[in-house]
Design a protein around this motif. Structure first.
Motif, PDB file in Angstrom:
ATOM      1  N   ASP A 129       0.799  -1.229   0.000  1.00 34.12           N
ATOM      2  CA  ASP A 129       0.000   0.000   0.000  1.00 34.12           C
ATOM      3  C   ASP A 129       0.832   1.279   0.000  1.00 34.12           C
ATOM      4  O   ASP A 129       0.268   2.368  -0.129  1.00 34.12           O
ATOM      5  CB  ASP A 129      -0.924   0.021   1.223  1.00 34.12           C
ATOM      6  N   VAL A 130       2.154   1.183   0.167  1.00 37.12           N
ATOM      7  CA  VAL A 130       2.967   2.393   0.235  1.00 37.12           C
ATOM      8  C   VAL A 130       2.843   3.168  -1.078  1.00 37.12           C
ATOM      9  O   VAL A 130       2.807   2.587  -2.162  1.00 37.12           O
ATOM     10  CB  VAL A 130       4.448   2.045   0.545  1.00 37.12           C
ATOM     11  N   ARG A 131       2.757   4.491  -0.975  1.00 36.66           N
ATOM     12  CA  ARG A 131       2.508   5.318  -2.162  1.00 36.66           C
ATOM     13  C   ARG A 131       3.776   5.973  -2.702  1.00 36.66           C
ATOM     14  O   ARG A 131       4.067   5.896  -3.892  1.00 36.66           O
ATOM     15  CB  ARG A 131       1.500   6.407  -1.811  1.00 36.66           C
ATOM     16  N   ASP A 132       4.540   6.643  -1.815  1.00 41.08           N
ATOM     17  CA  ASP A 132       5.661   7.453  -2.285  1.00 41.08           C
ATOM     18  C   ASP A 132       7.002   7.078  -1.665  1.00 41.08           C
ATOM     19  O   ASP A 132       8.006   7.051  -2.363  1.00 41.08           O
ATOM     20  CB  ASP A 132       5.389   8.938  -1.992  1.00 41.08           C
ATOM     21  N   ARG A 133       7.008   6.813  -0.351  1.00 39.51           N
ATOM     22  CA  ARG A 133       8.308   6.688   0.318  1.00 39.51           C
ATOM     23  C   ARG A 133       8.239   5.690   1.462  1.00 39.51           C
ATOM     24  O   ARG A 133       7.274   5.661   2.224  1.00 39.51           O
ATOM     25  CB  ARG A 133       8.740   8.061   0.848  1.00 39.51           C
ATOM     26  N   LEU A 134       9.290   4.878   1.569  1.00 37.83           N
ATOM     27  CA  LEU A 134       9.416   3.917   2.657  1.00 37.83           C
ATOM     28  C   LEU A 134      10.790   4.100   3.286  1.00 37.83           C
ATOM     29  O   LEU A 134      11.809   4.050   2.591  1.00 37.83           O
ATOM     30  CB  LEU A 134       9.260   2.497   2.117  1.00 37.83           C
ATOM     31  N   ARG A 135      10.811   4.352   4.607  1.00 40.42           N
ATOM     32  CA  ARG A 135      12.068   4.569   5.324  1.00 40.42           C
ATOM     33  C   ARG A 135      12.178   3.550   6.450  1.00 40.42           C
ATOM     34  O   ARG A 135      11.224   3.355   7.204  1.00 40.42           O
ATOM     35  CB  ARG A 135      12.126   5.997   5.874  1.00 40.42           C
ATOM     36  N   ILE A 136      13.356   2.918   6.546  1.00 38.32           N
ATOM     37  CA  ILE A 136      13.507   1.786   7.468  1.00 38.32           C
ATOM     38  C   ILE A 136      14.816   1.898   8.240  1.00 38.32           C
ATOM     39  O   ILE A 136      15.867   2.200   7.663  1.00 38.32           O
ATOM     40  CB  ILE A 136      13.491   0.450   6.699  1.00 38.32           C
TER      41      ILE A 136
END
Length: 319
Positions: A129-136
């Protein structure tokens, strides 16, 4: 046979009849199956909508079956996607149910998810479902179930992905190879010797935060927009700014000098926290040679420690 794919008995019977012949008309199928013309026509329309049968271009009254290895696999994948969406919908309904109970207002901001399967499903649904950015912040041992194929699919959708790895994650050669494949696919990867927690930020909408490391029953907090979420975003950006960039690959790139290529390999292994002896074994040289190369690297960037050398190398675009 096809009940689990959302098809009924008439559709199954018609498809199986067409599998045994290059083509057949509505009347021919009816005679072979014992179905009425109306039943055969309805079944053919349903099968065609699902890509299981086609009309003949030369003879529109003749129908033929699509190869089952392709058509049924595609239908199965669609059904799996529908089931995942239904499962996510159940989760949303449960959240609505909880919001209607005592203390619901406070419970809307933070939710506890417990159990390995529940955490894995939550993580997978958030990636989808992430749209623009994923930070981990990736701090082993990870409570979430790792799924390389899902992450590569996220990157292929153009999602911006920033990951800070704790150096322990790079000590496993297989894991390091996966991380490099992600970097080649577009992931921006950095590394630090230590991280305080495992954290994932989905766009600026949600955060997944590990409750406690090493527990027998994995649990995470799902954090919604709030001052806590803002604080977690700030925490990630702080660690990101101090982390050393990780080379995307250990292979030589066009235009890169042999010395720079050697330094890239060396910095990757140093970032993983490997000893000089372990680095020497991986590079096929002596520990004394590794120590000399490290000294050369530190002298080159005027660094007093190995990690400072890595930071300076990143600023110089060596990494």
């Amino acid at each position: 046979m096809f009940t689990g794919l959302g098809l009924g008995g008439h559709e199954e019977e018609v498809y199986l009849q067409l599998l045994t012949t290059p083509g057949g008309s509505v009347q021919w199928i009816g005679a072979r199956s014992g179905l009425t013309t109306t039943q055969v026509t309805a079944a053919l329309e349903s099968l065609a909508a699902n890509g299981l049968v086609d009309r003949s271009a030369a003879l529109p009254a003749v129908w033929s079956a699509a190869p089952p290895d392709v058509a049924l696999e595609e239908l199965l994948l669609r059904r799996e996607g529908e089931l995942r969406r239904a499962r996510r919908r159940i989760t949303e309904l449960m959240r609505a149910y909880r919001r209607g109970g005592p203390g619901a207002e406070a419970g809307e901001l933070v939710e506890v998810i417990t159990g390995r399967d529940s955490v894995a499903e939550l993580w997978r649904s958030l990636q989808l479902d992430v749209r623009d950015r994923l930070r981990i912040l990736d701090r082993p041992p990870c409570v979430r179930r790792f799924d390389p194929e899902t992450e590569l699919a996220v990157l292929q959708r153009g999602v911006e992905m920033h990951v800070v790895y704790e150096s322990r994650a790079l000590r496993d050669p297989d894991r390091l190879a996966e991380i490099r494949s992600f970097a080649r696919a577009g992931e921006q990867a950095r590394v630090l010797p230590d991280l305080p927690l495992e954290l994932a930020l989905v766009d600026d909408r949600l955060a997944v935060l590990q409750v406690s490391a090493g527990s027998e029953l994995p649990s995470v907090l799902l954090v919604r927009p709030s001052s806590l979420l803002d604080a977690l975003v700030g925490l990630f950006e702080l660690y990101w700014s101090h982390a050393m960039r990780l080379p995307a690959t250990a292979t030589a790139d066009a235009g890169v000098t042999p010395e720079d290529h050697r330094h890239r390999q060396l910095l990757t292994l140093l970032a993983a926290g490997l000893t000089d002896e372990s680095i020497a074994r991986q590079l096929g040289v002596s520990p004394r040679t590794v120590q000399r190369w490290v000294r050369e690297l530190m002298d080159r960037f005027g660094a007093r420690t190995r990690f400072q050398a890595g930071i300076q190398a990143a600023r110089a675009d060596l990494l």
